[in-house]
Scaffold this active site. Structure first.
Site, mmCIF file in Angstrom:
data_model
loop_
_atom_site.group_PDB
_atom_site.id
_atom_site.type_symbol
_atom_site.label_atom_id
_atom_site.label_comp_id
_atom_site.label_asym_id
_atom_site.label_seq_id
_atom_site.Cartn_x
_atom_site.Cartn_y
_atom_site.Cartn_z
ATOM 1 N N LYS A 88 0.813 -1.220 0.000
ATOM 2 C CA LYS A 88 0.000 0.000 0.000
ATOM 3 C C LYS A 88 0.852 1.280 0.000
ATOM 4 O O LYS A 88 0.420 2.306 -0.503
ATOM 5 C CB LYS A 88 -0.954 -0.003 1.190
ATOM 6 C CG LYS A 88 -2.089 -1.013 0.999
ATOM 7 C CD LYS A 88 -3.212 -0.776 1.970
ATOM 8 C CE LYS A 88 -4.416 -1.617 1.612
ATOM 9 N NZ LYS A 88 -4.206 -3.039 1.960
ATOM 10 N N GLU A 110 -9.918 6.893 3.728
ATOM 11 C CA GLU A 110 -10.808 5.997 4.444
ATOM 12 C C GLU A 110 -9.994 4.748 4.755
ATOM 13 O O GLU A 110 -9.037 4.430 4.049
ATOM 14 C CB GLU A 110 -12.004 5.629 3.565
ATOM 15 C CG GLU A 110 -11.760 4.521 2.535
ATOM 16 C CD GLU A 110 -10.725 4.857 1.455
ATOM 17 O OE1 GLU A 110 -10.591 6.048 1.127
ATOM 18 O OE2 GLU A 110 -10.060 3.925 0.966
ATOM 19 N N SER A 377 1.798 -9.865 -0.913
ATOM 20 C CA SER A 377 1.438 -8.445 -0.790
ATOM 21 C C SER A 377 1.762 -7.836 0.570
ATOM 22 O O SER A 377 1.944 -6.626 0.679
ATOM 23 C CB SER A 377 -0.042 -8.251 -1.108
ATOM 24 O OG SER A 377 -0.853 -9.088 -0.310
HETATM 25 C C1 LIG Z 1 -5.087 -4.050 1.544
HETATM 26 C C2 LIG Z 1 -4.363 -5.303 1.268
HETATM 27 C C3 LIG Z 1 -4.732 -6.169 0.212
HETATM 28 C C4 LIG Z 1 -5.932 -5.922 -0.659
HETATM 29 O O1 LIG Z 1 -5.904 -4.774 -1.424
HETATM 30 P P1 LIG Z 1 -5.661 -4.787 -3.003
HETATM 31 O O2 LIG Z 1 -5.991 -3.406 -3.410
HETATM 32 O O3 LIG Z 1 -6.567 -5.817 -3.607
HETATM 33 O O4 LIG Z 1 -4.235 -5.137 -3.220
HETATM 34 C C5 LIG Z 1 -3.965 -7.284 -0.023
HETATM 35 N N1 LIG Z 1 -2.903 -7.591 0.742
HETATM 36 C C6 LIG Z 1 -2.527 -6.813 1.781
HETATM 37 C C7 LIG Z 1 -1.346 -7.223 2.596
HETATM 38 C C8 LIG Z 1 -3.239 -5.645 2.081
HETATM 39 O O5 LIG Z 1 -2.853 -4.873 3.111
#
Ligand SMILES: *Cc1c(COP(=O)(O)O)cnc(C)c1O
Length: 391
Positions: A88, A110, A377
């Protein structure tokens, strides 16, 4: 690229009150200019590398590959190693710099689980901007740790008491704030959702994931991967990985949604699989809704996937068959955390664990010797309370 009104085929657009049209136009123009400006690119790259920790490694998961058999070669794109622990920050650094460029001294956002709130609060502190984050009252209680982090970073967390007191109510409040304060405030949306130009802009900031991956895999394997796997909430880490490979038709895209308690239970967040076309938070896309078009509450054990909408570009990929979308359940994702932790010594975020859970399930059917990149992610420290209870 979307058309100049922000449509990917029939998905996307700008469905906002008249008072916001001007702000979106301004943002679109400024972003267009920034995108062509070498100085902006250089600035962003500076913060990516010196502050956030880019490029992130593309790690060959030897034990995991062996465990899954079939001669598969699994690589992990390590977004979990970034500052604040997830992808993010790629987006909030980009939009923070854009706010500086537009001379807007205040950021708003948000947040549901608080991850986007923390990433925004981080960028605000870094760039010396004022910051208010809207958060449902219910979420404030569920995500106390992230609330403390935001406050420590100098951000005000504003509780939202309307509706279900969760993410979609926080979105509504943030939009309301923006309408009133648009002259000195920039609204940072946390995924590839919302009205044009957000889905395009957030994608562009996140494509650093896919661009690096392409370079790295060519160096390591001398060829492009066969499959890309990524979890899909709003869809930003997945689009960030997928998009730079769009034209390479042999690279297959697999998006993994949150199946929650099972698709039949209606307690899930599998928007692309179960959703219908509708309008939410300023754009047209697939959406979880009931017979009367009311937006359903989403459910996932992974707070970052717990959203009833999805980015318009994913809806487009689904329509044209460019990506395949599947879902795994809460339980499978929880087991996925244990699986990766114990084969590689990496505790993934519950969101990312959805991708590993599906990979484990589908591995025997992928064919021999395939090269696969999974977007890791985020890291799992934030989920320790949930994991402790489960295991
Ligand atoms: C917020 C988040 C997601 C989901 O958000 P996307 O916009 O679909 O990437 C996925 N993995 C993590 C670790 C997150 O913090």
């Amino acid at each position: 690229m979307p058309d100049n009104r922000g449509y990917f085929d029939v998905f996307g657009g700008k469905f906002v009150p008249e008072t916001l049209m001007h702000a979106l136009e301004e943002l679109q123009q400024e972003y267009k200019k920034a995108k062509r400006d070498k100085r902006f690119k250089k600035q962003l790259n500076y913060y990516f590398s010196e502050y956030a920790g880019r490029p992130t490694p593309l790690y060959f998961a030897r034990r995991l590959s062996k465990e899954l058999g079939n001669g598969l070669k699994i690589y992990l794109k390590r977004e979990d190693l970034l500052h604040t622990g997830a992808h993010k920050i790629n987006n909030t650094l980009g939009q923070g710099l854009l706010a500086l460029r537009m001379k807007k001294p205040r950021l708003i956002a948000e947040t549901g689980a608080g991850q986007h709130g923390v990433a925004t609060a981080t960028a605000a502190a870094l760039f010396g901007l004022e910051c208010d984050v809207y958060m449902g009252d219910e979420d404030i209680h569920r995500q106390a740790l992230n609330v403390s982090r935001m406050k420590l970073l100098g951000t005000r967390v504003i509780p939202v008491h309307s509706g279900s007191k969760t993410l979609k109510d926080a979105c509504n409040e943030a939009i309301r704030d923006w309408v009133t304060n648009v002259r000195h405030t920039h609204y940072i949306i946390g995924s590839v959702v919302g009205p044009h130009p957000y889905p395009l802009m957030v994608r562009d900031f996140q494509t650093v994931i896919g661009k690096e991956t392409k370079r790295q895999i060519l160096k390591k394997e001398g060829r492009l991967p066969d499959f890309l796997f990524a979890c899909v909430g709003g869809g930003s880490n997945s689009i960030g990985l997928f998009h730079p490979f769009f034209k390479h038709k042999r690279v297959k895209f697999i998006g993994i949604e949150a199946g929650g308690l099972g698709l039949a239970s209606h307690k899930h967040a599998a928007t692309l699989i179960e959703g219908k076309l509708g309008i939410l938070h300023g754009s047209r896309s697939y959406l979880l809704q009931d017979k009367d078009g009311q937006v359903n509450l989403a459910h996932s054990v992974a707070a970052g996937l717990d959203y009833p909408g999805v980015g318009p570009e994913h809806s487009y990929y689904k329509k044209i068959g460019r990506a395949v979308y599947v879902a795994v359940s809460d339980k499978e994702a929880l087991d996925g955390v244990g699986f990766l932790s114990q084969t590689e010594g990496i505790i993934p975020a519950l969101e990312s664990a959805h991708a590993f859970a599906y990979l484990k399930k589908v591995a025997p059917r992928l064919g021999k010797g395939k090269v696969i990149v999974v977007c890791l992610s985020g890291r799992g420290d934030k989920d320790i309370d949930i994991l402790k209870r489960y295991f």
